[in-house]
Design an enzyme around this catalytic site. Structure first.
Site, PDB file in Angstrom:
ATOM      1  N   HIS A   1      93.340   4.212  62.057  1.00 42.03           N
ATOM      2  CA  HIS A   1      93.558   3.943  60.632  1.00 42.03           C
ATOM      3  C   HIS A   1      95.049   3.761  60.355  1.00 42.03           C
ATOM      4  CE1 HIS A   1      89.417   5.386  59.935  1.00 42.03           C
ATOM      5  NE2 HIS A   1      89.494   4.679  58.824  1.00 42.03           N
TER       6      HIS A   1
ATOM      7  N   LYS B   1      96.871   7.412  55.878  1.00 44.87           N
ATOM      8  CA  LYS B   1      95.617   8.192  55.791  1.00 44.87           C
ATOM      9  C   LYS B   1      95.926   9.675  55.895  1.00 44.87           C
ATOM     10  CE  LYS B   1      90.840   8.414  57.366  1.00 44.87           C
ATOM     11  NZ  LYS B   1      90.328   8.517  55.986  1.00 44.87           N
TER      12      LYS B   1
HETATM   13  N1  LIG Z   1      83.689   5.887  51.786  1.00 44.05           N
HETATM   14  C1  LIG Z   1      84.378   4.788  52.141  1.00 44.05           C
HETATM   15  O1  LIG Z   1      83.796   3.736  52.469  1.00 44.05           O
HETATM   16  C2  LIG Z   1      85.873   4.843  52.118  1.00 44.05           C
HETATM   17  C3  LIG Z   1      86.635   3.697  52.403  1.00 44.05           C
HETATM   18  C4  LIG Z   1      88.028   3.769  52.264  1.00 44.05           C
HETATM   19  C5  LIG Z   1      88.623   4.952  51.825  1.00 44.05           C
HETATM   20  N2  LIG Z   1      87.854   6.047  51.592  1.00 44.05           N
HETATM   21  C6  LIG Z   1      88.404   7.314  51.088  1.00 44.05           C
HETATM   22  O2  LIG Z   1      88.748   7.111  49.698  1.00 44.05           O
HETATM   23  C7  LIG Z   1      89.799   8.014  49.334  1.00 44.05           C
HETATM   24  C8  LIG Z   1      90.920   7.235  48.679  1.00 44.05           C
HETATM   25  O3  LIG Z   1      91.512   6.357  49.631  1.00 44.05           O
HETATM   26  P1  LIG Z   1      92.697   5.366  49.227  1.00 44.05           P
HETATM   27  O4  LIG Z   1      93.125   4.706  50.470  1.00 44.05           O
HETATM   28  O5  LIG Z   1      92.280   4.540  48.049  1.00 44.05           O
HETATM   29  O6  LIG Z   1      93.803   6.445  48.770  1.00 44.05           O
HETATM   30  P2  LIG Z   1      95.015   6.227  47.765  1.00 44.05           P
HETATM   31  O7  LIG Z   1      95.516   4.836  47.802  1.00 44.05           O
HETATM   32  O8  LIG Z   1      95.966   7.347  48.052  1.00 44.05           O
HETATM   33  O9  LIG Z   1      94.356   6.424  46.318  1.00 44.05           O
HETATM   34  C9  LIG Z   1      93.810   7.663  45.899  1.00 44.05           C
HETATM   35  C10 LIG Z   1      94.000   7.757  44.407  1.00 44.05           C
HETATM   36  O10 LIG Z   1      93.381   8.959  43.970  1.00 44.05           O
HETATM   37  C11 LIG Z   1      94.093   9.455  42.856  1.00 44.05           C
HETATM   38  N3  LIG Z   1      94.524  10.841  43.153  1.00 44.05           N
HETATM   39  C12 LIG Z   1      95.154  11.268  44.266  1.00 44.05           C
HETATM   40  N4  LIG Z   1      95.433  12.577  44.174  1.00 44.05           N
HETATM   41  C13 LIG Z   1      94.970  12.971  42.977  1.00 44.05           C
HETATM   42  C14 LIG Z   1      94.970  14.194  42.286  1.00 44.05           C
HETATM   43  N5  LIG Z   1      95.495  15.314  42.818  1.00 44.05           N
HETATM   44  N6  LIG Z   1      94.409  14.252  41.056  1.00 44.05           N
HETATM   45  C15 LIG Z   1      93.859  13.140  40.515  1.00 44.05           C
HETATM   46  N7  LIG Z   1      93.855  11.934  41.132  1.00 44.05           N
HETATM   47  C16 LIG Z   1      94.387  11.863  42.348  1.00 44.05           C
HETATM   48  C17 LIG Z   1      95.318   8.574  42.636  1.00 44.05           C
HETATM   49  O11 LIG Z   1      95.012   7.570  41.693  1.00 44.05           O
HETATM   50  P3  LIG Z   1      95.663   7.575  40.219  1.00 44.05           P
HETATM   51  O12 LIG Z   1      97.110   7.843  40.353  1.00 44.05           O
HETATM   52  O13 LIG Z   1      95.349   6.178  39.743  1.00 44.05           O
HETATM   53  O14 LIG Z   1      94.938   8.619  39.448  1.00 44.05           O
HETATM   54  C18 LIG Z   1      95.455   7.897  43.987  1.00 44.05           C
HETATM   55  O15 LIG Z   1      96.105   6.642  43.890  1.00 44.05           O
HETATM   56  C19 LIG Z   1      90.209   8.728  50.644  1.00 44.05           C
HETATM   57  O16 LIG Z   1      89.524   9.962  50.699  1.00 44.05           O
HETATM   58  C20 LIG Z   1      89.690   7.788  51.734  1.00 44.05           C
HETATM   59  O17 LIG Z   1      89.436   8.447  52.949  1.00 44.05           O
HETATM   60  C21 LIG Z   1      86.495   6.002  51.736  1.00 44.05           C
END
Ligand SMILES: NC(=O)c1ccc[n+]([C@@H]2O[C@H](COP(=O)([O-])OP(=O)(O)OC[C@H]3O[C@@H](n4cnc5c(N)ncnc54)[C@H](OP(=O)(O)O)[C@@H]3O)[C@@H](O)[C@H]2O)c1
Length: 264
Positions: A152, A156
């Protein structure tokens, strides 16, 4: 039309989800929530043109504006969102990964009151791999060593990925092993020979790799490798939005992508 809200709207997945929810046939984006982008227009933020949906800074403020919430954030805030949805009787699609066992139990408890789809990987291809893996492990049996390697991007937070862990659990179940007993995350120094039961879990982090998973079945004189490569995040978002559309008509319960795709 199912009205969808997206939390973590400014995140890597959040931006893809805004686009996917708006473009899908069965759903429409009706609310977006972000700590860091509140007040902005959701469509402008995602680069798809103005949608006249002003991003809210708190889920509590928009609880009456959606049918299904999609959550790809972090385990801690996610637990708060799940509780808010449970109290408000709202359905939720959870893509967040990295939950503790205790948090997973809380999610299962919430699913007694509301319909929840949770999957560490929402891609159709990965879910087909999950099904294939079960059959492969059952057929190959104990004569093949199993090793799982995932790659990844360098941002991550959790390791190994939720998808890799799920793959390990599926193989362990198919071979009548307890994943928590046989998963081996670390080999260093004089750690001894590999046991026949263990499932090696290796992680690679770097650059902008969206996500790659390979499960090796290594036998005497032959090796099978099942690999899935994600090229963009959009397909995770399309899978999550498909799950939201499917969830619209469902009663309380805990579902996964195998249910959504009819693979069970
Ligand atoms: N299931 C699947 O198919 C799949 C695929 C890809 C990723 N994922 C998972 O999805 C999650 C997000 O991934 P990403 O790459 O999008 O991460 P990211 O770019 O870091 O985005 C996560 C977002 O969550 C919000 N956030 C983070 N910490 C927070 C907190 N303490 N309180 C409230 N909001 C918070 C923030 O958005 P705001 O600032 O806008 O609130 C942040 O930008 C991870 O767990 C990843 O492993 C899953």
């Amino acid at each position: 039309m199912i009205r969808v809200a997206v939390v973590g709207a400014s995140g890597r997945m959040g931006l893809c989800l805004i686009k996917a929810a708006e473009l899908a046939e069965k759903t429409t984006l009706s609310a977006a929530i972000s700590r860091s982008a509140s007040g902005k227009d959701a469509g402008d933020l995602a680069g798809i043109g103005t949608l006249d949906i002003s991003i809210s800074d708190a889920l509590e403020k928009v609880l009456d504006q959606f049918d299904v919430l999609i959550d790809f954030t972090r385990p801690e805030p996610s637990m708060d969102y799940i509780e808010l949805c449970r109290k408000a009787g709202k359905k939720i699609v959870i893509g967040t990964t990295g939950y503790t066992d205790a948090q997973k139990m809380q999610i299962a408890a919430a699913a007694k009151d509301i319909a929840i789809v949770i999957a560490p990987n929402m891609s159709v291809g990965v879910n087909v791999c999950f099904k294939l893996l079960k059959d492969m492990a059952k057929t190959l049996g104990d004569g093949f060593d199993v090793e799982i390697v995932e790659l990844h991007h360098n941002k991550k937070k959790d390791s190994p990925s939720g998808t890799a862990v799920r793959m390990g659990e599926i193989v362990a179940d198919a071979l009548d092993r307890d994943y928590n007993q046989v998963a081996n995350y670390h080999r260093e120094g004089m750690c001894g020979e590999r046991t026949s039961e263990e499932i090696g879990m290796q992680t690679v982090r770097g650059g902008d790799i969206v996500g790659e998973h390979t499960v090796y079945f290594i036998g005497m004189g032959e090796r099978i490798e099942l690999t899935h490569r994600a090229m963009s995040r959009d397909m995770f978002a399309r899978g999550a939005v498909r799950a939201a559309g499917w969830l619209g008509g469902k009663k309380a319960g805990l579902y996964d992508m195998q249910d959504v795709l009819g693979l069970k």
